[in-house]
Design an enzyme around this catalytic site. Sequence first.
Site, short mmCIF file in Angstrom:
data_model
loop_
_atom_site.label_atom_id
_atom_site.label_comp_id
_atom_site.label_asym_id
_atom_site.label_seq_id
_atom_site.Cartn_x
_atom_site.Cartn_y
_atom_site.Cartn_z
N GLU A 99 0.84 -1.20 0.00
CA GLU A 99 0.00 0.00 0.00
C GLU A 99 0.88 1.25 0.00
OE1 GLU A 99 -2.62 1.50 -0.58
OE2 GLU A 99 -4.20 1.15 0.89
N ASP A 100 0.31 2.34 -0.48
CA ASP A 100 1.05 3.60 -0.49
C ASP A 100 1.18 4.19 0.91
OD1 ASP A 100 -1.70 4.07 -0.33
OD2 ASP A 100 -1.76 5.60 -1.88
N ASP A 103 -3.09 5.08 7.12
CA ASP A 103 -3.55 6.27 7.83
C ASP A 103 -4.38 5.76 9.01
OD1 ASP A 103 -3.57 9.09 7.59
OD2 ASP A 103 -5.59 9.06 6.78
N PHE A 152 -1.42 15.98 5.06
CA PHE A 152 -1.83 15.34 3.80
C PHE A 152 -0.67 15.45 2.81
CE2 PHE A 152 -3.99 14.65 -0.18
CZ PHE A 152 -4.89 13.65 0.15
N VAL A 153 -0.35 14.34 2.18
CA VAL A 153 0.80 14.35 1.26
C VAL A 153 0.39 13.88 -0.14
CG1 VAL A 153 2.55 14.02 3.06
CG2 VAL A 153 1.49 12.01 2.02
N ASP A 159 -2.34 10.92 -4.46
CA ASP A 159 -3.04 11.99 -5.16
C ASP A 159 -3.83 12.90 -4.23
OD1 ASP A 159 -5.02 9.92 -4.52
OD2 ASP A 159 -6.40 11.11 -5.74
N ARG A 165 -0.10 12.63 -8.68
CA ARG A 165 0.46 11.28 -8.50
C ARG A 165 1.86 11.17 -9.12
NH1 ARG A 165 -3.52 7.72 -6.74
NH2 ARG A 165 -5.62 8.08 -7.49
P1 IMP Z 1 -6.82 4.53 5.67
O1 IMP Z 1 -7.93 3.59 5.37
O2 IMP Z 1 -7.27 5.69 6.52
O3 IMP Z 1 -5.57 3.87 6.24
O4 IMP Z 1 -6.48 5.25 4.34
C1 IMP Z 1 -5.60 4.83 3.45
C2 IMP Z 1 -5.90 5.38 2.07
O5 IMP Z 1 -6.30 6.76 2.11
C3 IMP Z 1 -4.62 5.33 1.29
O6 IMP Z 1 -4.56 4.14 0.54
C4 IMP Z 1 -4.71 6.57 0.43
O7 IMP Z 1 -5.35 6.24 -0.78
C5 IMP Z 1 -5.57 7.53 1.18
N1 IMP Z 1 -4.77 8.53 1.92
C6 IMP Z 1 -4.61 8.60 3.26
N2 IMP Z 1 -3.79 9.62 3.59
C7 IMP Z 1 -3.43 10.21 2.43
C8 IMP Z 1 -2.57 11.34 2.11
O8 IMP Z 1 -1.96 12.02 2.97
N3 IMP Z 1 -2.45 11.63 0.79
C9 IMP Z 1 -3.07 10.92 -0.19
N4 IMP Z 1 -3.87 9.87 0.07
C10 IMP Z 1 -4.05 9.52 1.36
MG MG Z 2 -4.61 4.19 -1.69
#
Ligand code: IMP
Ligand code: MG
Length: 179
Positions: A99-100, A103, A152-153, A159, A165
């Site tokens: 995963e990228d 969060d 936020f990055v 993106d 991206r």
């Molecule tokens: P989670 O379910 O809250 O862990 O969210 C993860 C997903 O939210 C990631 O796969 C990203 O697609 C998106 N995301 C969370 N934080 C960021 C950020 O800072 N920049 C861009 N996308 C984010």
């Molecule tokens: Mg993602």
Amino acid sequence: MKHQGVGKILIGEKELQSRVAEMAAAMDEDYRDKHPVIISVLKGAFYFVADLTRALTVPCNVDFLAISQMPGVSRDTGIVRISKDLDLSIADRHVIMVEDIIDTGLTLAYLLQNLQPRRPKSLQVCVLLDNPARRLVELPIRYHGFSIPDQFVVGYGLDYREDYRHLPYIAVYDTNQEK
Ligand code: IMP
Ligand code: MG
């Protein structure tokens, strides 16, 4: 203006590449003779997986899983729609899900729940970025690139509303900026 809202570079291109090489070296050690399936969660992880797999020396397969938000379903349920499933079977295979960013952890938790019933021989998680301040569910993360502050990055796959991206670095984005 095109890059309006894109602020400070948090992780530059060289730093990204050298960390990716370190992560690949760790995977090489762990997956000797295991022929893993590396899953790129789209779209955010695609640059990362492209670089990571090119730096690996162990034979592996690469597959893609695309997810998108479900209309009308709140983000904080963690429920996402699998808009493109894997092509490969992962039954009895060693799997690394990439995963990228993690969060809240809800997306990864949902994906792990989806993959586990397919009976992989092992299932590990690799994330490039970790924003620990926002974590709601704790997950076992085997490979971890960088911890970032709660901002936020964008860039290197990440993106803001589908933009940025392609930036070769990770930068802070001010989500209050209008493009
Ligand atoms: P989670 O379910 O809250 O862990 O969210 C993860 C997903 O939210 C990631 O796969 C990203 O697609 C998106 N995301 C969370 N934080 C960021 C950020 O800072 N920049 C861009 N996308 C984010
Ligand atoms: Mg993602």
